[in-house]
Design a protein around this motif. Structure first.
Motif, short mmCIF file in Angstrom:
data_model
loop_
_atom_site.label_atom_id
_atom_site.label_comp_id
_atom_site.label_asym_id
_atom_site.label_seq_id
_atom_site.Cartn_x
_atom_site.Cartn_y
_atom_site.Cartn_z
N VAL A 191 0.84 -1.19 0.00
CA VAL A 191 0.00 0.00 0.00
C VAL A 191 0.88 1.25 0.00
O VAL A 191 0.65 2.20 -0.75
CB VAL A 191 -0.94 -0.02 1.23
N GLU A 192 1.92 1.22 0.82
CA GLU A 192 2.83 2.36 0.88
C GLU A 192 3.54 2.56 -0.47
O GLU A 192 3.68 3.69 -0.94
CB GLU A 192 3.87 2.16 1.98
N GLY A 193 3.94 1.45 -1.10
CA GLY A 193 4.60 1.53 -2.40
C GLY A 193 3.69 2.12 -3.46
O GLY A 193 4.10 2.94 -4.29
N LEU A 194 2.43 1.72 -3.41
CA LEU A 194 1.45 2.24 -4.37
C LEU A 194 1.23 3.74 -4.15
O LEU A 194 1.10 4.52 -5.09
CB LEU A 194 0.13 1.47 -4.24
N ARG A 195 1.21 4.13 -2.87
CA ARG A 195 1.03 5.55 -2.56
C ARG A 195 2.21 6.37 -3.10
O ARG A 195 2.01 7.44 -3.68
CB ARG A 195 0.90 5.73 -1.04
N GLU A 196 3.41 5.85 -2.95
CA GLU A 196 4.59 6.55 -3.49
C GLU A 196 4.52 6.61 -5.02
O GLU A 196 4.88 7.62 -5.63
CB GLU A 196 5.89 5.86 -3.03
N HIS A 197 4.07 5.52 -5.63
CA HIS A 197 3.93 5.46 -7.08
C HIS A 197 2.99 6.57 -7.56
O HIS A 197 3.28 7.28 -8.53
CB HIS A 197 3.37 4.07 -7.46
N ILE A 198 1.88 6.73 -6.85
CA ILE A 198 0.89 7.75 -7.24
C ILE A 198 1.42 9.16 -6.98
O ILE A 198 1.19 10.07 -7.78
CB ILE A 198 -0.44 7.47 -6.53
N LYS A 199 2.16 9.33 -5.90
CA LYS A 199 2.77 10.65 -5.64
C LYS A 199 3.75 11.00 -6.76
O LYS A 199 3.93 12.17 -7.09
CB LYS A 199 3.49 10.66 -4.29
N GLY A 200 4.37 9.96 -7.35
CA GLY A 200 5.27 10.19 -8.47
C GLY A 200 4.53 10.63 -9.74
O GLY A 200 5.10 11.29 -10.61
N LEU A 201 3.27 10.23 -9.84
CA LEU A 201 2.48 10.57 -11.02
C LEU A 201 1.87 11.96 -10.93
O LEU A 201 1.63 12.62 -11.94
CB LEU A 201 1.33 9.56 -11.21
N TYR A 202 1.57 12.39 -9.70
CA TYR A 202 0.85 13.65 -9.52
C TYR A 202 1.59 14.54 -8.51
O TYR A 202 1.62 14.24 -7.32
CB TYR A 202 -0.58 13.38 -9.02
N ASP A 203 2.14 15.64 -9.00
CA ASP A 203 2.90 16.57 -8.16
C ASP A 203 2.10 17.06 -6.95
O ASP A 203 2.62 17.16 -5.85
CB ASP A 203 3.31 17.81 -8.97
#
Lengths: 138, 80
Positions: free
Chosen positions: B30-42
């Motif tokens: 879940v944490e990894g996915l959250r980081e992934h999404i933060k990488g997609l959206y500033d």
């Protein structure tokens, strides 16, 4: 009874659902739209919901309140969609043998709702639209 | 694998999406996915509080996301 709905709360009907012969009281909480928020005047409000999760979370909170305080019934009706100043937002009703546990359970339900049920208010103020965000931490 | 991701309230405004399907590595948390999404959206990356639910429940951040899970991202709630 747990409801997440666009329509207004039928308080008489909900009270009938929560009352019981074995209970000596009903304690209820009604949340309404206030005309100010953090110094801004509020003209109207809209509420967004993640409905599937909200119903699950409210059902869990209801079960916790029934078990923890030994009350007889807990009902929660929360609205979403467009609301005007003075409109009902949420109604919580608790019936119990005696008032003490009913007041405690009612406070528990509204406090937990504000922490972990996925609903978000957007206020339409004189300064524009503002999402209201709570302060839950991970 | 593919996971279904929903965004609510201000996060929907930030991403411009109600939901999307994302291709992510097997075993992602879940944490990894959250980081992934933060990488997609500033705008999401600048947020301190990004709450996550999997299949309608709050879960620990180390929980592994499975193919087909419904994951929701949202700001602190403000009902009541």
């Amino acid at each position: 009874m747990i409801r997440v709905q666009r329509e207004d709360v039928d308080i008489d009907a909900v009270l009938e659902a929560v009352k019981s012969d074995k209970s000596g009281c009903v304690v209820s909480f009604l949340g309404t739209v206030r005309d100010t928020s953090e110094g801004r005047s509020v003209q109207r409000m809209s509420i967004e919901v993640y409905e599937e999760m909200a119903v699950k979370q409210l059902s869990m909170i209801r079960e916790e309140a029934l078990e923890r305080f030994g009350v007889n019934e807990v009902v929660v009706v929360h609205r979403y969609g467009d609301l005007e100043v003075g409109d009902s937002i949420v109604y919580i009703g608790v019936s119990a043998g005696h008032r003490e546990e009913a007041f405690q359970a009612c406070k528990y339900v509204i406090d937990e709702l504000k922490e972990r049920v996925p609903l978000w208010k957007k206020e339409y103020t004189g300064d524009g639209e503002v999402w209201v965000e709570g302060d839950r931490r991970e | 694998m593919k996971v279904r991701v929903k965004y609510f309230a201000s996060f929907r405004d930030m991403t411009g999406k109600m939901e999307e399907s994302l291709e992510v590595p097997e075993g992602i948390t879940v944490e990894g996915l959250r980081e992934h999404i933060k990488g997609l959206y500033d705008k999401m990356a600048r947020r301190n509080q990004v709450l996550v639910a999997v299949n309608g429940a709050f879960v620990p951040l180390e929980t592994v996301v499975r193919e087909g899970d419904n994951v929701a991202f949202f700001p602190p709630v403000s009902g009541g």
